[in-house]
Design an enzyme around this catalytic site. Structure first.
Site, short mmCIF file in Angstrom:
data_model
loop_
_atom_site.label_atom_id
_atom_site.label_comp_id
_atom_site.label_asym_id
_atom_site.label_seq_id
_atom_site.Cartn_x
_atom_site.Cartn_y
_atom_site.Cartn_z
N GLY A 47 -39.42 23.75 54.41
CA GLY A 47 -40.72 23.31 53.91
C GLY A 47 -40.74 23.63 52.44
CD GLU A 48 -41.81 23.75 47.89
OE1 GLU A 48 -41.35 22.63 48.14
OE2 GLU A 48 -41.26 24.56 47.13
CB SER A 49 -39.52 29.00 49.76
OG SER A 49 -39.29 28.63 48.41
CB CYS A 78 -34.24 24.47 54.17
SG CYS A 78 -34.11 23.53 52.66
NE ARG A 107 -38.47 26.93 45.44
CZ ARG A 107 -39.33 26.45 44.56
NH1 ARG A 107 -39.30 26.87 43.31
NH2 ARG A 107 -40.20 25.56 44.93
CB ILE A 141 -34.47 17.99 52.48
CG1 ILE A 141 -33.97 17.08 53.62
CG2 ILE A 141 -35.68 17.35 51.77
CD1 ILE A 141 -34.93 16.99 54.79
NE ARG A 142 -38.17 18.52 47.57
CZ ARG A 142 -38.98 19.55 47.74
NH1 ARG A 142 -38.98 20.52 46.84
NH2 ARG A 142 -39.78 19.64 48.75
CG HIS A 179 -33.81 20.69 57.01
ND1 HIS A 179 -35.08 21.16 57.27
CD2 HIS A 179 -33.68 20.68 55.67
CE1 HIS A 179 -35.69 21.40 56.13
NE2 HIS A 179 -34.87 21.13 55.15
CD GLU A 181 -34.96 21.65 60.90
OE1 GLU A 181 -33.87 22.26 60.94
OE2 GLU A 181 -35.59 21.48 59.85
N1 GLN Z 1 -37.05 23.20 47.86
C1 GLN Z 1 -37.76 23.90 48.89
C2 GLN Z 1 -38.12 25.31 48.45
O1 GLN Z 1 -37.77 25.72 47.42
C3 GLN Z 1 -36.93 23.97 50.17
C4 GLN Z 1 -36.75 22.59 50.73
C5 GLN Z 1 -36.65 22.56 52.21
O2 GLN Z 1 -36.99 23.49 52.92
N2 GLN Z 1 -36.23 21.42 52.70
O3 GLN Z 1 -38.78 26.00 49.14
#
Ligand code: GLN
Length: 198
Positions: A47-49, A78, A107, A141-142, A179, A181
């Protein structure tokens, strides 16, 4: 029968729950400290840390998560891997980390041009779940990368190339940059479940 929690503050927790159910495991969404009670293991999703860290702080989950991780398996995927780490680069100033796993994670390591990609990884430990051990189709993903493993007991499980570490384990703690999942291959979840003592 183990009960596996999935931290459900933000990110793709629902996809982890689908995989765990497919494997016949009892699961619980965790948003409050009391919901950690009685868990045998926990997954922290992608997600977004920054958001996951902030919400975990606001919901007073940081210390209870640290206490859980001192004893029970935790897997960060992630953003979850960033949150699990002892040290992270390129994170926002003041971003909370659980500081449980002796890895340094970078990150957003792959830059904008290669925001997201999929690649086949060779993961030797997954042979336990399929002797043919086909490559694992990993979705990034990112994604972060694991810049360094910082203790002798951290085992590297997968690399993208000779340098770039994307999966590691330290005892009952597991971190993956990608990921697992998001495909139909459940072997990484099976591997994580194998870290739960009988
Ligand atoms: N770029 C996100 C972060 O810094 C991580 C991306 C992800 O969990 N797919 O948290």
């Amino acid at each position: 029968m183990p009960v596996v929690g999935v931290l459900a503050l933000q990110g793709d927790f629902a996809e982890h729950i689908v995989v765990l159910r497919r494997l016949g495991v009892e699961t619980r969404e965790v948003r409050l400290p009391g919901e950690l009670e009685g868990l045998d293991a926990l997954i922290i999703p992608g997600g977004e840390s920054t958001t996951i860290g902030k919400l975990a702080h606001d919901y007073q989950l940081i210390e209870p998560l640290r206490a859980l991780g001192a004893e029970k398996p935790i897997w960060g995927t992630c953003a979850g891997a960033i949150f699990l780490s002892k040290d992270a680069t390129r994170v926002k100033q003041g971003q909370p980390l659980l500081g449980l796993m002796d890895i340094t994670i970078q990150r957003n390591a792959f830059g904008r041009q290669v925001d997201s990609f999929e690649t086949a990884l060779n993961v030797p430990v997954l042979a336990a779940f399929d002797p043919a051990n086909p490559p694992f189709e990993a979705v990034f993903i990112r994604a972060p990368l694991i810049e360094s493993v910082d203790a002798p007991d951290v085992e590297v499980l997968a690399r993208l190339d000779s340098e770039t570490i994307v999966a590691a384990r330290q005892g009952h703690l597991l971190a993956t940059s990608f990921h697992p999942e998001l495909n139909q291959d459940d072997r990484f979840h099976q591997y994580f479940l194998s870290l739960i003592p009988d």
